[in-house]
Scaffold this active site. Structure first.
Site, PDB file in Angstrom:
ATOM      1  N   ASP A 122      43.107 -28.326  -5.713  1.00  0.00           N
ATOM      2  CA  ASP A 122      43.205 -26.968  -5.187  1.00  0.00           C
ATOM      3  C   ASP A 122      43.880 -26.068  -6.220  1.00  0.00           C
ATOM      4  O   ASP A 122      45.075 -26.204  -6.482  1.00  0.00           O
ATOM      5  CB  ASP A 122      44.004 -26.979  -3.888  1.00  0.00           C
ATOM      6  N   CYS A 148      37.259 -26.249   2.556  1.00  0.00           N
ATOM      7  CA  CYS A 148      38.525 -26.576   1.896  1.00  0.00           C
ATOM      8  C   CYS A 148      39.655 -26.226   2.852  1.00  0.00           C
ATOM      9  O   CYS A 148      39.430 -26.064   4.050  1.00  0.00           O
ATOM     10  CB  CYS A 148      38.658 -25.876   0.542  1.00  0.00           C
ATOM     11  N   ASN A 180      39.950 -21.675   2.595  1.00  0.00           N
ATOM     12  CA  ASN A 180      38.695 -20.945   2.408  1.00  0.00           C
ATOM     13  C   ASN A 180      38.859 -19.696   1.549  1.00  0.00           C
ATOM     14  O   ASN A 180      38.238 -18.672   1.777  1.00  0.00           O
ATOM     15  CB  ASN A 180      38.055 -20.606   3.756  1.00  0.00           C
ATOM     16  N   CYS A 188      39.717 -20.447  -2.150  1.00  0.00           N
ATOM     17  CA  CYS A 188      39.589 -20.925  -3.532  1.00  0.00           C
ATOM     18  C   CYS A 188      38.361 -21.817  -3.717  1.00  0.00           C
ATOM     19  O   CYS A 188      37.338 -21.385  -4.217  1.00  0.00           O
ATOM     20  CB  CYS A 188      40.848 -21.671  -3.976  1.00  0.00           C
ATOM     21  N   ARG A 189      38.472 -23.081  -3.314  1.00  0.00           N
ATOM     22  CA  ARG A 189      37.439 -24.068  -3.620  1.00  0.00           C
ATOM     23  C   ARG A 189      36.145 -23.886  -2.846  1.00  0.00           C
ATOM     24  O   ARG A 189      35.054 -23.897  -3.431  1.00  0.00           O
ATOM     25  CB  ARG A 189      37.988 -25.482  -3.388  1.00  0.00           C
ATOM     26  N   SER A 190      36.221 -23.759  -1.516  1.00  0.00           N
ATOM     27  CA  SER A 190      34.971 -23.675  -0.753  1.00  0.00           C
ATOM     28  C   SER A 190      34.202 -22.378  -0.998  1.00  0.00           C
ATOM     29  O   SER A 190      32.975 -22.422  -1.110  1.00  0.00           O
ATOM     30  CB  SER A 190      35.197 -23.932   0.735  1.00  0.00           C
TER      31      SER A 190
END
Length: 159
Positions: free
Chosen positions: A125, A8, A11, A13-15
């Site tokens: 995000d 993301c 690095n 939140c999402r990934s």
């Protein structure tokens, strides 16, 4: 060993959310000895930081570990170290392809590309939207589809 990298922007939140969920699902499927997972960001802003508090809270809610996870930036060697590189949005794909050489033998896709009949093109995000629940649901759905693909790959290689 099959190696999977989620990417993301920062690095945090999402990934890392995808990494933690995927690791949890891999363990539940009994594939921990066959699949390795990591995550990274396209930007360097958060290198060395733990996942965002919102990511930690949603993972805690579902009892999913994020222990020892810290942000890092994607690098060219990731394309030789990983078999699957899964980005969270179009901008991540653009940033990666503009900065790095993506070889043909790596599966490089967006997570939403794995979700059948998805009306969503990008994983939003939550750093900006604040909606960690929706991001979790979408990431979890994509991760489940990736697990199916990897299980088929493993089954073929074992025949």
């Amino acid at each position: 060993m099959i190696n999977v990298l989620f990417v993301c922007l920062g690095n945090i939140c999402r990934s890392p959310m995808a990494e933690a969920i995927f690791r949890d699902e891999v363990a539940k499927e009994g594939l921990a000895e066959k699949v390795h997972v990591d995550s990274s960001g396209t930007a360097a802003w958060h290198i060395g930081k733990k996942p965002h508090e919102g990511t930690q809270e949603i993972l805690d809610e579902y009892g999913i570990s994020y222990e020892n996870m810290v942000a890092r930036q994607i690098k060219q060697t990731d394309f030789t170290d990983f078999d699957y590189i899964i980005a969270m949005d179009d901008q991540n794909v653009k940033d990666i392809t503009n900065e790095l050489n993506v070889p043909d033998d790596v599966v490089f896709k967006k997570l939403t590309d794995l979700i059948k009949n998805s009306s969503v093109k990008n994983v939003p995000d939550p750093y900006f939207t604040g909606d960690f629940n929706y991001t979790y649901e979408l990431v979890h759905e994509g991760v489940k589809e990736l697990i199916k693909i990897i299980k088929k790959t493993i089954e073929k290689s074992e025949k």
